[in-house]
Design an enzyme around this catalytic site. Structure first.
Site, PDB file in Angstrom:
ATOM      1  N   ASN A  55     -42.814  22.343 -58.656  1.00 59.63           N
ATOM      2  CA  ASN A  55     -42.573  22.158 -60.080  1.00 59.63           C
ATOM      3  C   ASN A  55     -41.737  23.336 -60.564  1.00 59.63           C
ATOM      4  O   ASN A  55     -42.220  24.461 -60.645  1.00 59.63           O
ATOM      5  CB  ASN A  55     -43.927  22.110 -60.811  1.00 59.63           C
ATOM      6  CG  ASN A  55     -43.750  21.970 -62.308  1.00 59.63           C
ATOM      7  OD1 ASN A  55     -42.618  21.869 -62.804  1.00 59.63           O
ATOM      8  ND2 ASN A  55     -44.859  21.974 -63.035  1.00 59.63           N
TER       9      ASN A  55
ATOM     10  N   ASN B  10     -30.811  22.302 -61.622  1.00 54.29           N
ATOM     11  CA  ASN B  10     -30.473  20.923 -62.007  1.00 54.29           C
ATOM     12  C   ASN B  10     -31.658  20.153 -62.590  1.00 54.29           C
ATOM     13  O   ASN B  10     -31.461  19.227 -63.365  1.00 54.29           O
ATOM     14  CB  ASN B  10     -29.930  20.190 -60.771  1.00 54.29           C
ATOM     15  CG  ASN B  10     -29.774  18.715 -61.012  1.00 54.29           C
ATOM     16  OD1 ASN B  10     -28.853  18.275 -61.689  1.00 54.29           O
ATOM     17  ND2 ASN B  10     -30.704  17.916 -60.479  1.00 54.29           N
TER      18      ASN B  10
ATOM     19  N   SER C  48     -25.445  20.350 -70.794  1.00 52.73           N
ATOM     20  CA  SER C  48     -25.046  19.009 -71.208  1.00 52.73           C
ATOM     21  C   SER C  48     -24.079  19.161 -72.368  1.00 52.73           C
ATOM     22  O   SER C  48     -24.111  20.171 -73.085  1.00 52.73           O
ATOM     23  CB  SER C  48     -26.266  18.217 -71.675  1.00 52.73           C
ATOM     24  OG  SER C  48     -25.855  17.077 -72.407  1.00 52.73           O
TER      25      SER C  48
ATOM     26  N   TYR D 102     -33.999  18.689 -76.345  1.00 56.99           N
ATOM     27  CA  TYR D 102     -33.096  18.653 -75.180  1.00 56.99           C
ATOM     28  C   TYR D 102     -31.838  19.502 -75.446  1.00 56.99           C
ATOM     29  O   TYR D 102     -31.432  20.308 -74.604  1.00 56.99           O
ATOM     30  CB  TYR D 102     -32.718  17.197 -74.906  1.00 56.99           C
ATOM     31  CG  TYR D 102     -31.880  16.973 -73.674  1.00 56.99           C
ATOM     32  CD1 TYR D 102     -32.438  17.005 -72.403  1.00 56.99           C
ATOM     33  CD2 TYR D 102     -30.518  16.688 -73.778  1.00 56.99           C
ATOM     34  CE1 TYR D 102     -31.663  16.778 -71.266  1.00 56.99           C
ATOM     35  CE2 TYR D 102     -29.740  16.456 -72.658  1.00 56.99           C
ATOM     36  CZ  TYR D 102     -30.313  16.498 -71.404  1.00 56.99           C
ATOM     37  OH  TYR D 102     -29.545  16.273 -70.282  1.00 56.99           O
TER      38      TYR D 102
ATOM     39  N   ALA E 207     -31.486  21.983 -77.532  1.00 54.84           N
ATOM     40  CA  ALA E 207     -31.843  23.411 -77.566  1.00 54.84           C
ATOM     41  C   ALA E 207     -32.012  23.946 -76.149  1.00 54.84           C
ATOM     42  O   ALA E 207     -31.548  25.046 -75.825  1.00 54.84           O
ATOM     43  CB  ALA E 207     -33.125  23.613 -78.369  1.00 54.84           C
ATOM     44  N   SER E 208     -32.644  23.148 -75.291  1.00 57.59           N
ATOM     45  CA  SER E 208     -32.847  23.616 -73.906  1.00 57.59           C
ATOM     46  C   SER E 208     -31.506  23.765 -73.187  1.00 57.59           C
ATOM     47  O   SER E 208     -31.307  24.700 -72.414  1.00 57.59           O
ATOM     48  CB  SER E 208     -33.758  22.646 -73.131  1.00 57.59           C
ATOM     49  OG  SER E 208     -33.091  21.438 -72.812  1.00 57.59           O
ATOM     50  N   LYS E 209     -30.582  22.854 -73.464  1.00 58.79           N
ATOM     51  CA  LYS E 209     -29.289  22.879 -72.782  1.00 58.79           C
ATOM     52  C   LYS E 209     -28.365  23.957 -73.360  1.00 58.79           C
ATOM     53  O   LYS E 209     -27.543  24.535 -72.647  1.00 58.79           O
ATOM     54  CB  LYS E 209     -28.631  21.499 -72.844  1.00 58.79           C
ATOM     55  CG  LYS E 209     -29.399  20.421 -72.063  1.00 58.79           C
ATOM     56  CD  LYS E 209     -29.572  20.799 -70.604  1.00 58.79           C
ATOM     57  CE  LYS E 209     -30.174  19.714 -69.749  1.00 58.79           C
ATOM     58  NZ  LYS E 209     -30.379  20.141 -68.354  1.00 58.79           N
TER      59      LYS E 209
ATOM     60  N   ILE F  30     -23.490  10.408 -68.028  1.00 55.59           N
ATOM     61  CA  ILE F  30     -23.386  10.147 -66.586  1.00 55.59           C
ATOM     62  C   ILE F  30     -24.388   9.058 -66.195  1.00 55.59           C
ATOM     63  O   ILE F  30     -25.540   9.080 -66.648  1.00 55.59           O
ATOM     64  CB  ILE F  30     -23.672  11.445 -65.774  1.00 55.59           C
ATOM     65  CG1 ILE F  30     -22.832  12.621 -66.300  1.00 55.59           C
ATOM     66  CG2 ILE F  30     -23.404  11.214 -64.282  1.00 55.59           C
ATOM     67  CD1 ILE F  30     -21.335  12.403 -66.318  1.00 55.59           C
TER      68      ILE F  30
HETATM   69  P1  NAD Z   1     -32.666  12.219 -63.097  1.00 51.68           P
HETATM   70  O1  NAD Z   1     -33.802  11.953 -64.007  1.00 51.68           O
HETATM   71  O2  NAD Z   1     -32.033  11.090 -62.372  1.00 51.68           O
HETATM   72  O3  NAD Z   1     -33.037  13.342 -62.023  1.00 51.68           O
HETATM   73  C1  NAD Z   1     -33.722  14.513 -62.391  1.00 51.68           C
HETATM   74  C2  NAD Z   1     -34.515  15.000 -61.211  1.00 51.68           C
HETATM   75  O4  NAD Z   1     -35.254  16.168 -61.611  1.00 51.68           O
HETATM   76  C3  NAD Z   1     -35.564  13.960 -60.747  1.00 51.68           C
HETATM   77  O5  NAD Z   1     -35.519  13.814 -59.347  1.00 51.68           O
HETATM   78  C4  NAD Z   1     -36.883  14.567 -61.217  1.00 51.68           C
HETATM   79  O6  NAD Z   1     -38.002  14.219 -60.421  1.00 51.68           O
HETATM   80  C5  NAD Z   1     -36.577  16.054 -61.134  1.00 51.68           C
HETATM   81  N1  NAD Z   1     -37.500  16.855 -61.942  1.00 51.68           N
HETATM   82  C6  NAD Z   1     -37.949  16.589 -63.180  1.00 51.68           C
HETATM   83  N2  NAD Z   1     -38.816  17.534 -63.566  1.00 51.68           N
HETATM   84  C7  NAD Z   1     -38.914  18.436 -62.554  1.00 51.68           C
HETATM   85  C8  NAD Z   1     -39.663  19.616 -62.345  1.00 51.68           C
HETATM   86  N3  NAD Z   1     -40.487  20.089 -63.279  1.00 51.68           N
HETATM   87  N4  NAD Z   1     -39.518  20.279 -61.162  1.00 51.68           N
HETATM   88  C9  NAD Z   1     -38.695  19.802 -60.203  1.00 51.68           C
HETATM   89  N5  NAD Z   1     -37.963  18.687 -60.348  1.00 51.68           N
HETATM   90  C10 NAD Z   1     -38.074  18.005 -61.513  1.00 51.68           C
HETATM   91  O7  NAD Z   1     -31.590  12.975 -64.019  1.00 51.68           O
HETATM   92  P2  NAD Z   1     -30.038  13.276 -63.788  1.00 51.68           P
HETATM   93  O8  NAD Z   1     -29.285  12.397 -64.716  1.00 51.68           O
HETATM   94  O9  NAD Z   1     -29.693  13.308 -62.360  1.00 51.68           O
HETATM   95  O10 NAD Z   1     -29.973  14.745 -64.412  1.00 51.68           O
HETATM   96  C11 NAD Z   1     -29.850  15.916 -63.648  1.00 51.68           C
HETATM   97  C12 NAD Z   1     -29.523  17.066 -64.602  1.00 51.68           C
HETATM   98  O11 NAD Z   1     -28.305  16.810 -65.289  1.00 51.68           O
HETATM   99  C13 NAD Z   1     -30.589  17.268 -65.687  1.00 51.68           C
HETATM  100  O12 NAD Z   1     -30.749  18.655 -65.939  1.00 51.68           O
HETATM  101  C14 NAD Z   1     -29.974  16.590 -66.888  1.00 51.68           C
HETATM  102  O13 NAD Z   1     -30.460  17.116 -68.093  1.00 51.68           O
HETATM  103  C15 NAD Z   1     -28.498  16.906 -66.671  1.00 51.68           C
HETATM  104  N6  NAD Z   1     -27.608  16.003 -67.379  1.00 51.68           N
HETATM  105  C16 NAD Z   1     -27.622  14.655 -67.143  1.00 51.68           C
HETATM  106  C17 NAD Z   1     -26.739  13.846 -67.863  1.00 51.68           C
HETATM  107  C18 NAD Z   1     -26.682  12.354 -67.674  1.00 51.68           C
HETATM  108  O14 NAD Z   1     -25.982  11.701 -68.430  1.00 51.68           O
HETATM  109  N7  NAD Z   1     -27.367  11.779 -66.690  1.00 51.68           N
HETATM  110  C19 NAD Z   1     -25.876  14.420 -68.797  1.00 51.68           C
HETATM  111  C20 NAD Z   1     -25.887  15.774 -68.993  1.00 51.68           C
HETATM  112  C21 NAD Z   1     -26.759  16.566 -68.273  1.00 51.68           C
END
Ligand code: NAD
Length: 249
Positions: free
Chosen positions: A65, A92, A144, A157, A159-161, A190
């Site tokens: 985690n 990520n 993001s 979200y 604020a975190s980003k 994405i």
């Molecule tokens: P996703 O939900 O497909 O994958 C996220 C992964 O993180 C999952 O495998 C999940 O199990 C894992 N995860 C969640 N909480 C966790 C924890 N506490 N410890 C370890 N692993 C954990 O999401 P994604 O779209 O692949 O996003 C990946 C990153 O990119 C994220 O940080 C997301 O905020 C960022 N992002 C995504 C988008 C989008 O449009 N998809 C846009 C901007 C930023």
């Protein structure tokens, strides 16, 4: 197959699926050994590991985690023991728990800030002593486009980003002299599990705001991450690169 990351070890959090998985595969294709983490070691994690292994590089998955400080220290030490060094860290792992401010609960706020932002602190804190001894390293943190511009319904979200950006610019200044670079990727819309759970009409609405008129793919994020992970970007640090089809100009 290329060799841009030959001899390097990359540690990527939350990489069992989605964008993290795409990065892991792209880095492996360029010769990197890969350590991936995710919350649990499930079938998706095993499938990702098998796909990475097909490139002939060393790969290992760790259930951890990312939001847990002590657990992160343990996993980073384990990766160092298993691989010998850590050259690239990708923060990520991330979640969303959307809602308008008026209706947002404390639990929604805390969960998103802890998983998205504190996790990056945890990993950077644990990995920097290793990179400092190596006198090299590249840290990439996943922000993001909404971390730069904000978004109604995503104050937690966003604020975190946005926090990822302040965190990165600060550490880039602290550890640049040790040969460690830190940069941020700010993806737009994405197509992954995170966004596919949105209703079709919301997704169509997002696309209207994007000059390239489509969502991006995880592979398109991976190509830019490869640039930041590799020596191609050896004079780039403290930067935020938006990969968003022009949405956030
Ligand atoms: P996703 O939900 O497909 O994958 C996220 C992964 O993180 C999952 O495998 C999940 O199990 C894992 N995860 C969640 N909480 C966790 C924890 N506490 N410890 C370890 N692993 C954990 O999401 P994604 O779209 O692949 O996003 C990946 C990153 O990119 C994220 O940080 C997301 O905020 C960022 N992002 C995504 C988008 C989008 O449009 N998809 C846009 C901007 C930023």
């Amino acid at each position: 197959m290329g060799n841009l990351l030959q001899g390097k070890v990359a540690l990527i959090t939350g990489a069992a699926r989605g964008i993290g998985k795409a990065l892991a595969l792209r880095f492996a294709q360029e010769g990197a050994d890969i350590a991936i983490t995710d919350l649990v070691y499930n079938d998706a994690m095993q499938q990702t590991i098998d796909e990475i292994a097909a490139f002939g590089t060393k790969v290992k998955g760790y259930a951890s985690n990312a939001a847990d400080f002590a657990e992160t220290e343990t996993v980073v030490n384990q990766v160092k023991e298993d691989f010998g060094h850590i050259d690239v860290l990708v923060n990520n792992a991330g979640i969303t728990k959307d809602g308008l401010m008026m209706r947002m609960t404390e639990a929604q706020w805390d969960a998103v800030l802890t998983v998205n932002l504190k996790s990056a602190f945890n990993f950077i804190h644990a990995v920097t002593p290793i990179m400092m001894r190596q006198r090299s390293g590249s840290i990439i943190s996943m922000s993001s486009v909404v971390g730069v511009h904000g978004n109604a319904g995503q104050c937690n979200y966003s604020a975190s980003k946005a926090g990822m950006i302040g965190l990165t610019k600060s550490i880039a200044q602290e550890i640049g002299s040790r040969g460690i670079r830190a940069n941020v990727l700010a993806p737009g819309f994405i197509l992954t599990d995170m966004t596919l759970k949105l209703p079709e009409e919301v997704r169509a609405e997002w696309c209207k705001k994007i000059p390239l008129r489509r969502g991006g793919t995880p592979e398109e994020i991976a190509d830019v991450a490869l640039f930041l992970a590799s020596d191609l970007s050896s004079y780039v640090t403290g930067q935020v690169i938006q990969i968003d089809g022009g949405m956030g100009m």
